[in-house]
Motif scaffolding. Structure first.
Motif, PDB file in Angstrom:
ATOM      1  N   GLY A  96     -21.348   8.410  -2.055  1.00 34.91           N
ATOM      2  CA  GLY A  96     -21.242   7.706  -0.784  1.00 34.91           C
ATOM      3  C   GLY A  96     -21.668   6.257  -0.916  1.00 34.91           C
ATOM      4  N   MET A  97     -21.558   5.525   0.178  1.00 31.36           N
ATOM      5  CA  MET A  97     -21.916   4.106   0.176  1.00 31.36           C
ATOM      6  C   MET A  97     -23.428   3.930   0.076  1.00 31.36           C
ATOM      7  SD  MET A  97     -19.004   2.637   0.208  1.00 31.36           S
ATOM      8  CE  MET A  97     -19.371   0.927   0.576  1.00 31.36           C
ATOM      9  N   MET A  98     -23.841   2.797  -0.446  1.00 34.92           N
ATOM     10  CA  MET A  98     -25.255   2.531  -0.662  1.00 34.92           C
ATOM     11  C   MET A  98     -26.045   2.612   0.648  1.00 34.92           C
ATOM     12  SD  MET A  98     -27.452   1.892  -3.045  1.00 34.92           S
ATOM     13  CE  MET A  98     -26.772   1.015  -4.462  1.00 34.92           C
ATOM     14  N   GLY A  99     -27.199   3.300   0.562  1.00 36.37           N
ATOM     15  CA  GLY A  99     -28.083   3.401   1.713  1.00 36.37           C
ATOM     16  C   GLY A  99     -27.872   4.629   2.570  1.00 36.37           C
ATOM     17  N   LEU A 100     -26.853   5.435   2.277  1.00 39.29           N
ATOM     18  CA  LEU A 100     -26.615   6.656   3.040  1.00 39.29           C
ATOM     19  C   LEU A 100     -27.404   7.822   2.452  1.00 39.29           C
ATOM     20  CD1 LEU A 100     -22.749   6.472   3.621  1.00 39.29           C
ATOM     21  CD2 LEU A 100     -24.591   5.685   5.130  1.00 39.29           C
ATOM     22  N   ALA A 101     -27.614   8.849   3.278  1.00 43.34           N
ATOM     23  CA  ALA A 101     -28.357  10.033   2.815  1.00 43.34           C
ATOM     24  C   ALA A 101     -27.663  10.715   1.654  1.00 43.34           C
ATOM     25  CB  ALA A 101     -28.529  11.011   3.983  1.00 43.34           C
ATOM     26  N   ASP A 102     -26.350  10.527   1.533  1.00 42.21           N
ATOM     27  CA  ASP A 102     -25.604  11.131   0.424  1.00 42.21           C
ATOM     28  C   ASP A 102     -26.130  10.674  -0.929  1.00 42.21           C
ATOM     29  OD1 ASP A 102     -23.543  12.465   2.064  1.00 42.21           O
ATOM     30  OD2 ASP A 102     -22.925  10.433   2.552  1.00 42.21           O
ATOM     31  N   GLY A 143     -21.494  -3.338  -5.314  1.00 42.70           N
ATOM     32  CA  GLY A 143     -22.713  -2.679  -4.882  1.00 42.70           C
ATOM     33  C   GLY A 143     -22.624  -1.201  -4.564  1.00 42.70           C
ATOM     34  N   HIS A 144     -21.491  -0.575  -4.797  1.00 39.23           N
ATOM     35  CA  HIS A 144     -21.389   0.873  -4.556  1.00 39.23           C
ATOM     36  C   HIS A 144     -22.203   1.609  -5.616  1.00 39.23           C
ATOM     37  CE1 HIS A 144     -19.836   4.905  -4.066  1.00 39.23           C
ATOM     38  NE2 HIS A 144     -19.128   4.525  -3.018  1.00 39.23           N
ATOM     39  N   PRO A 145     -23.018   2.584  -5.220  1.00 39.78           N
ATOM     40  CA  PRO A 145     -23.863   3.272  -6.208  1.00 39.78           C
ATOM     41  C   PRO A 145     -23.097   3.924  -7.345  1.00 39.78           C
ATOM     42  CG  PRO A 145     -23.954   4.368  -4.060  1.00 39.78           C
ATOM     43  CD  PRO A 145     -23.283   3.064  -3.846  1.00 39.78           C
ATOM     44  N   ASP A 146     -21.937   4.493  -7.080  1.00 38.05           N
ATOM     45  CA  ASP A 146     -21.169   5.124  -8.153  1.00 38.05           C
ATOM     46  C   ASP A 146     -20.619   4.091  -9.137  1.00 38.05           C
ATOM     47  OD1 ASP A 146     -21.572   7.762  -7.380  1.00 38.05           O
ATOM     48  OD2 ASP A 146     -19.857   7.744  -6.017  1.00 38.05           O
ATOM     49  N   HIS A 147     -20.293   2.912  -8.634  1.00 41.49           N
ATOM     50  CA  HIS A 147     -19.810   1.843  -9.508  1.00 41.49           C
ATOM     51  C   HIS A 147     -20.954   1.314 -10.376  1.00 41.49           C
ATOM     52  CE1 HIS A 147     -15.738   0.861  -7.615  1.00 41.49           C
ATOM     53  NE2 HIS A 147     -16.203   1.902  -6.937  1.00 41.49           N
ATOM     54  N   ILE A 148     -22.114   1.144  -9.765  1.00 40.55           N
ATOM     55  CA  ILE A 148     -23.288   0.700 -10.527  1.00 40.55           C
ATOM     56  C   ILE A 148     -23.629   1.717 -11.612  1.00 40.55           C
ATOM     57  CG2 ILE A 148     -25.762   0.226 -10.389  1.00 40.55           C
ATOM     58  CD1 ILE A 148     -25.244  -0.807  -7.521  1.00 40.55           C
ATOM     59  N   GLN A 149     -23.598   2.990 -11.235  1.00 48.30           N
ATOM     60  CA  GLN A 149     -23.911   4.038 -12.209  1.00 48.30           C
ATOM     61  C   GLN A 149     -22.861   4.112 -13.305  1.00 48.30           C
ATOM     62  OE1 GLN A 149     -26.628   5.404 -12.775  1.00 48.30           O
ATOM     63  NE2 GLN A 149     -26.686   7.628 -12.602  1.00 48.30           N
TER      64      GLN A 149
END
Length: 299
Positions: A96-102, A143-149
């Motif tokens: 999910g997008m950064m900052g969400l509970a996901d 800045g998407h968490p999956d992209h950063i990872q």
């Protein structure tokens, strides 16, 4: 072992559709020229926002399965035969997008141990032995968490592959020169004043935008523009394509760039130097400077 083509390109992306937006023309070009193009996608994009009302019922695992079928159609449009999911289908979930509970879901990609995830990618690297690897910058482009990872995992996998016996010759990050993005939006607004989507999209909405001097490499995708558009159109849950523009679920029109740009961040040949010397490089081929062969990259 099956004999490999002389040129081998590996691209690592977070979700289905990222590859077509960022690298569709590049992938089509090298596939058409006989290179082995391998795509590794890290998640199925189960948390993506669905655009077409007729597909709005899709969510979670059902959406992930559907997006996998879209990915297959996109790869056929690009002429790419080798596409894989990191660790197998469903191994890492969409964060999910950064900052969400996901982001806190223990099964999501953002929560994955980097070395563990990288080990799956090392297996692919040792199998296909790419001379060139393409992924995102440390911010994941936007800045998407999956992209950063995906960035972290890819860069770690390249390090681990060095120790395991295969040295990737060159690593690139996806880029768009700021002047190109600015011109693209200006032309779009001028040519289509009645565009049904908001036309004030910020240049920052385009992933990977950087100052022009950071860009080292340009791939001319003119001959592969139709293939790229077809691949993007195959991801119908996520992208609306109406050349020369496209829109994601935020309904912000963006230029559909034919040319694709990169920043060279690793070059084991040393030919391109380091630091400011490296940044000054201007290439039109990702394999520039590599003595390609089935047995190795630049040595």
């Amino acid at each position: 072992m099956t004999e490999l083509p002389d040129r081998r390109l590996l691209l690592v992306h977070a979700h289905p559709d990222d590859e077509s937006i960022n690298n569709g023309a590049t992938m089509a070009k090298y596939a058409a020229e006989g290179a082995l193009v391998t795509l590794v996608t890290c998640t199925l994009g189960e948390l993506g926002e669905v655009i077409p009302p007729g597909l709005a019922h899709l969510s979670g695992a059902a959406l992930g399965e559907y997006r996998l079928s879209e990915l297959g159609a996109a790869m056929r449009a690009l002429g790419v035969d080798d596409h894989r999911l990191l660790g197998g289908a469903g191994r890492f979930g969409d964060s999910g997008m950064m900052g969400l509970a996901d982001n806190d879901d223990p099964g999501c990609f953002w929560q994955a141990d980097v070395d563990e995830a990288a080990a799956h990618l090392v297996e692919v690297i040792l199998e296909v032995r790419p001379q060139v690897v393409v992924t995102y910058d440390p911010d994941g482009g936007y800045g998407h968490p999956d992209h950063i990872q995906a960035h972290r995992v890819t860069m770690r996998a390249v390090e681990l592959a060095d120790a395991a016996g295969w040295s990737v010759a060159k690593v690139y990050w996806n880029r768009v020169p700021r002047p190109v993005a600015e011109e693209g939006f200006a032309l779009l607004r001028e040519a289509l004043p009645g565009l049904p989507f908001p036309k004030a999209a910020a240049i920052g909405d385009v992933p990977g935008v950087v100052d022009a001097e950071r860009v080292t490499t340009l791939i001319d995708g003119t001959e592969y523009a139709a293939a790229k558009a077809a691949a993007m159109r195959a991801h119908a849950t996520q992208i609306e394509v109406a050349e020369p523009w496209f829109a994601l679920s935020n309904q912000q029109a963006q230029p559909l760039f034919t040319d694709e740009y990169y920043e060279l961040v690793r070059d084991v040949s040393g030919e391109h130097g380091a630091g400011a010397e490296r940044i000054a490089v201007r290439e039109i081929d990702l394999f520039d400077g590599i003595a390609v062969s089935a047995e190795g990259g630049a040595r």
